[in-house]
Design a protein around this motif. Structure first.
Motif, PDB file in Angstrom:
ATOM      1  N   THR A  34     -41.793  -6.216 -35.961  1.00  0.00           N
ATOM      2  CA  THR A  34     -42.644  -7.246 -36.580  1.00  0.00           C
ATOM      3  C   THR A  34     -42.222  -8.657 -36.173  1.00  0.00           C
ATOM      4  OG1 THR A  34     -41.309  -7.335 -38.600  1.00  0.00           O
ATOM      5  CG2 THR A  34     -43.151  -5.779 -38.576  1.00  0.00           C
ATOM      6  N   GLY A  35     -40.933  -8.828 -35.810  1.00  0.00           N
ATOM      7  CA  GLY A  35     -40.494 -10.145 -35.342  1.00  0.00           C
ATOM      8  C   GLY A  35     -41.264 -10.558 -34.099  1.00  0.00           C
ATOM      9  N   ARG A  39     -43.103 -14.079 -33.095  1.00  0.00           N
ATOM     10  CA  ARG A  39     -42.747 -14.701 -31.815  1.00  0.00           C
ATOM     11  C   ARG A  39     -43.990 -14.917 -30.940  1.00  0.00           C
ATOM     12  NH1 ARG A  39     -37.446 -14.610 -29.974  1.00  0.00           N
ATOM     13  NH2 ARG A  39     -35.992 -13.919 -31.553  1.00  0.00           N
ATOM     14  N   VAL A  94     -39.538 -20.175 -33.986  1.00  0.00           N
ATOM     15  CA  VAL A  94     -40.243 -19.083 -34.678  1.00  0.00           C
ATOM     16  C   VAL A  94     -40.087 -19.119 -36.206  1.00  0.00           C
ATOM     17  CG1 VAL A  94     -38.383 -17.391 -34.300  1.00  0.00           C
ATOM     18  CG2 VAL A  94     -40.708 -16.584 -34.619  1.00  0.00           C
ATOM     19  N   SER A  95     -38.965 -19.637 -36.709  1.00  0.00           N
ATOM     20  CA  SER A  95     -38.801 -19.676 -38.171  1.00  0.00           C
ATOM     21  C   SER A  95     -39.864 -20.539 -38.842  1.00  0.00           C
ATOM     22  CB  SER A  95     -37.424 -20.211 -38.549  1.00  0.00           C
ATOM     23  OG  SER A  95     -36.458 -19.233 -38.321  1.00  0.00           O
ATOM     24  N   ALA A  98     -42.896 -18.411 -39.019  1.00  0.00           N
ATOM     25  CA  ALA A  98     -42.720 -17.310 -39.972  1.00  0.00           C
ATOM     26  C   ALA A  98     -42.723 -17.782 -41.420  1.00  0.00           C
ATOM     27  CB  ALA A  98     -41.428 -16.556 -39.664  1.00  0.00           C
ATOM     28  N   ARG A 104     -48.249 -15.362 -42.282  1.00  0.00           N
ATOM     29  CA  ARG A 104     -47.629 -14.156 -42.866  1.00  0.00           C
ATOM     30  C   ARG A 104     -48.692 -13.195 -43.412  1.00  0.00           C
ATOM     31  NH1 ARG A 104     -42.354 -14.407 -42.540  1.00  0.00           N
ATOM     32  NH2 ARG A 104     -42.307 -12.274 -43.250  1.00  0.00           N
ATOM     33  N   GLY A 124     -37.802  -5.889 -39.495  1.00  0.00           N
ATOM     34  CA  GLY A 124     -38.211  -7.261 -39.772  1.00  0.00           C
ATOM     35  C   GLY A 124     -37.325  -7.903 -40.815  1.00  0.00           C
ATOM     36  N   ARG A 125     -37.944  -8.703 -41.689  1.00  0.00           N
ATOM     37  CA  ARG A 125     -37.201  -9.394 -42.741  1.00  0.00           C
ATOM     38  C   ARG A 125     -37.693  -8.992 -44.135  1.00  0.00           C
ATOM     39  NH1 ARG A 125     -35.913 -10.705 -38.372  1.00  0.00           N
ATOM     40  NH2 ARG A 125     -34.733 -12.509 -37.639  1.00  0.00           N
ATOM     41  N   ASP A 126     -38.979  -8.626 -44.201  1.00  0.00           N
ATOM     42  CA  ASP A 126     -39.618  -8.394 -45.502  1.00  0.00           C
ATOM     43  C   ASP A 126     -40.286  -7.034 -45.542  1.00  0.00           C
ATOM     44  OD1 ASP A 126     -41.497  -8.945 -43.547  1.00  0.00           O
ATOM     45  OD2 ASP A 126     -42.896  -9.915 -44.920  1.00  0.00           O
ATOM     46  N   ARG A 152     -26.221 -11.900 -29.145  1.00  0.00           N
ATOM     47  CA  ARG A 152     -27.310 -12.691 -28.568  1.00  0.00           C
ATOM     48  C   ARG A 152     -26.887 -13.251 -27.205  1.00  0.00           C
ATOM     49  NH1 ARG A 152     -31.653 -11.126 -30.664  1.00  0.00           N
ATOM     50  NH2 ARG A 152     -32.678 -12.263 -32.316  1.00  0.00           N
ATOM     51  N   ARG A 175     -31.253 -20.454 -38.513  1.00  0.00           N
ATOM     52  CA  ARG A 175     -32.377 -19.523 -38.660  1.00  0.00           C
ATOM     53  C   ARG A 175     -32.214 -18.686 -39.938  1.00  0.00           C
ATOM     54  NH1 ARG A 175     -34.990 -15.469 -35.146  1.00  0.00           N
ATOM     55  NH2 ARG A 175     -33.307 -15.416 -33.636  1.00  0.00           N
ATOM     56  N   ASP A 179     -34.908 -18.638 -42.872  1.00  0.00           N
ATOM     57  CA  ASP A 179     -35.524 -17.350 -43.221  1.00  0.00           C
ATOM     58  C   ASP A 179     -35.226 -16.948 -44.671  1.00  0.00           C
ATOM     59  OD1 ASP A 179     -36.515 -17.146 -40.641  1.00  0.00           O
ATOM     60  OD2 ASP A 179     -34.946 -15.785 -39.931  1.00  0.00           O
ATOM     61  N   ARG A 182     -37.025 -19.770 -47.376  1.00  0.00           N
ATOM     62  CA  ARG A 182     -38.462 -20.079 -47.397  1.00  0.00           C
ATOM     63  C   ARG A 182     -39.098 -19.495 -48.659  1.00  0.00           C
ATOM     64  NH1 ARG A 182     -39.329 -15.865 -42.717  1.00  0.00           N
ATOM     65  NH2 ARG A 182     -39.588 -14.016 -43.991  1.00  0.00           N
TER      66      ARG A 182
HETATM   67  O1   DC Z   1     -36.224 -10.395 -35.431  1.00  0.00           O
HETATM   68  P1   DC Z   1     -36.649 -11.606 -34.621  1.00  0.00           P
HETATM   69  O2   DC Z   1     -35.510 -12.515 -34.258  1.00  0.00           O
HETATM   70  O3   DC Z   1     -37.469 -11.247 -33.433  1.00  0.00           O
HETATM   71  O4   DC Z   1     -37.598 -12.423 -35.614  1.00  0.00           O
HETATM   72  C1   DC Z   1     -38.188 -13.624 -35.233  1.00  0.00           C
HETATM   73  C2   DC Z   1     -38.458 -14.500 -36.454  1.00  0.00           C
HETATM   74  O5   DC Z   1     -39.522 -13.972 -37.230  1.00  0.00           O
HETATM   75  C3   DC Z   1     -37.277 -14.726 -37.389  1.00  0.00           C
HETATM   76  O6   DC Z   1     -37.016 -16.102 -37.512  1.00  0.00           O
HETATM   77  C4   DC Z   1     -37.710 -14.181 -38.712  1.00  0.00           C
HETATM   78  C5   DC Z   1     -39.180 -13.940 -38.594  1.00  0.00           C
HETATM   79  N1   DC Z   1     -39.596 -12.656 -39.142  1.00  0.00           N
HETATM   80  C6   DC Z   1     -40.083 -12.649 -40.425  1.00  0.00           C
HETATM   81  O7   DC Z   1     -40.100 -13.686 -41.079  1.00  0.00           O
HETATM   82  N2   DC Z   1     -40.550 -11.503 -40.958  1.00  0.00           N
HETATM   83  C7   DC Z   1     -40.521 -10.361 -40.268  1.00  0.00           C
HETATM   84  N3   DC Z   1     -40.982  -9.235 -40.817  1.00  0.00           N
HETATM   85  C8   DC Z   1     -39.983 -10.337 -38.959  1.00  0.00           C
HETATM   86  C9   DC Z   1     -39.513 -11.524 -38.423  1.00  0.00           C
END
Ligand code: DC
Length: 219
Positions: A34-35, A39, A94-95, A98, A104, A124-126, A152, A175, A179, A182
């Motif tokens: 999902t990131g 991106r 990207v943050s 996002a 979203r 992902g994150r969520d 990285r 970042r 993240d 927010r």
């Molecule tokens: O995992 P990544 O580094 O490719 O994610 C890129 C950005 O997207 C990162 O700053 C957080 C955001 N992201 C998000 O908010 N929710 C997700 N489900 C996946 C990524």
């Protein structure tokens, strides 16, 4: 095999994508990064010379583009932008994309649609908190920022970017902060997720740990 949905969340560089992709491979189910979607939006905005912090711009872009995802590729309006979304410039912006509520909403809609009624590993994150709250398994991967920056650095050096460790630690900390703080769907461990500290683990160990926890009824 019964339908299985696995959510893998965590901060940048925690090993999510590598682990999630390999788990999906071994279970022979769909992998969704999902990131890559956030991106992709960021890349399109930047390639048009526009600001990733302007919500009007973001809305226009999201409404205009047709995004398609396969496990290893992202296409926007038919063009493969899989490599272009991994540049430092996209990572640094990207943050902002996002954190936009409209972006979203649209991305989550698409993620739910792709996952549909099939087996999936989504990272992902969520994912555990928001996208797949009923996922069968939820993992939250973490690692120290120094270790994540080292990972990285080695990824980037393979792509020809030579970036000092201190710069990457700084970027990762920034970042994480954006993240996690927010308003909309911040990065947060779901109450029912299993936390895995990958700092001293190899990828194979993390994969083994996760597979061991997946009930035999699913495999
Ligand atoms: O995992 P990544 O580094 O490719 O994610 C890129 C950005 O997207 C990162 O700053 C957080 C955001 N992201 C998000 O908010 N929710 C997700 N489900 C996946 C990524």
């Amino acid at each position: 095999m019964k339908k299985i949905q696995i959510a893998i969340d965590g901060p940048a560089g925690s090993g999510k994508s590598t682990v999630a992709k390999e788990i999906a491979n071994r279970l022979n189910i769909l992998y969704l990064d999902t990131g890559a979607m956030y991106r992709a939006v960021t890349y399109i905005v930047l390639s048009r010379g526009q600001s990733a912090q302007d919500s009007e711009v973001l809305k226009n872009v999201v409404d205009q583009i047709e995004m398609e995802l396969t496990p290893n590729h992202v296409f926007v309006n038919g063009k493969d932008i899989s490599d272009a979304i991994r540049t430092p410039n996209v990572s640094q912006n990207v943050s902002f994309v996002a954190m936009d509520a409209y972006v979203r909403e649209k991305m989550v809609e698409l993620q739910k649609k792709i996952a549909g009624d099939q087996s999936v590993v989504m990272d992902g994150r969520d994912i555990a908190t928001h996208v797949l709250p009923d996922a069968d398994f939820k993992f939250f991967l973490v690692a120290s920022s120094e270790e994540r920056a080292k990972r990285r650095q080695s990824e980037l050096s393979q792509k020809g970017y030579d970036i000092p460790l201190e710069t990457l630690i700084d970027e990762i900390d920034k970042r994480d902060k954006l993240d996690s703080e927010r308003e909309v769907s911040p990065l947060r461990q779901a109450d029912d997720a299993i936390r895995v500290d990958t700092t001293k683990m190899t990828i194979e160990e993390v994969i083994g740990f996760i597979l061991e926890r997946i009930d035999s009824e699913f495999l």
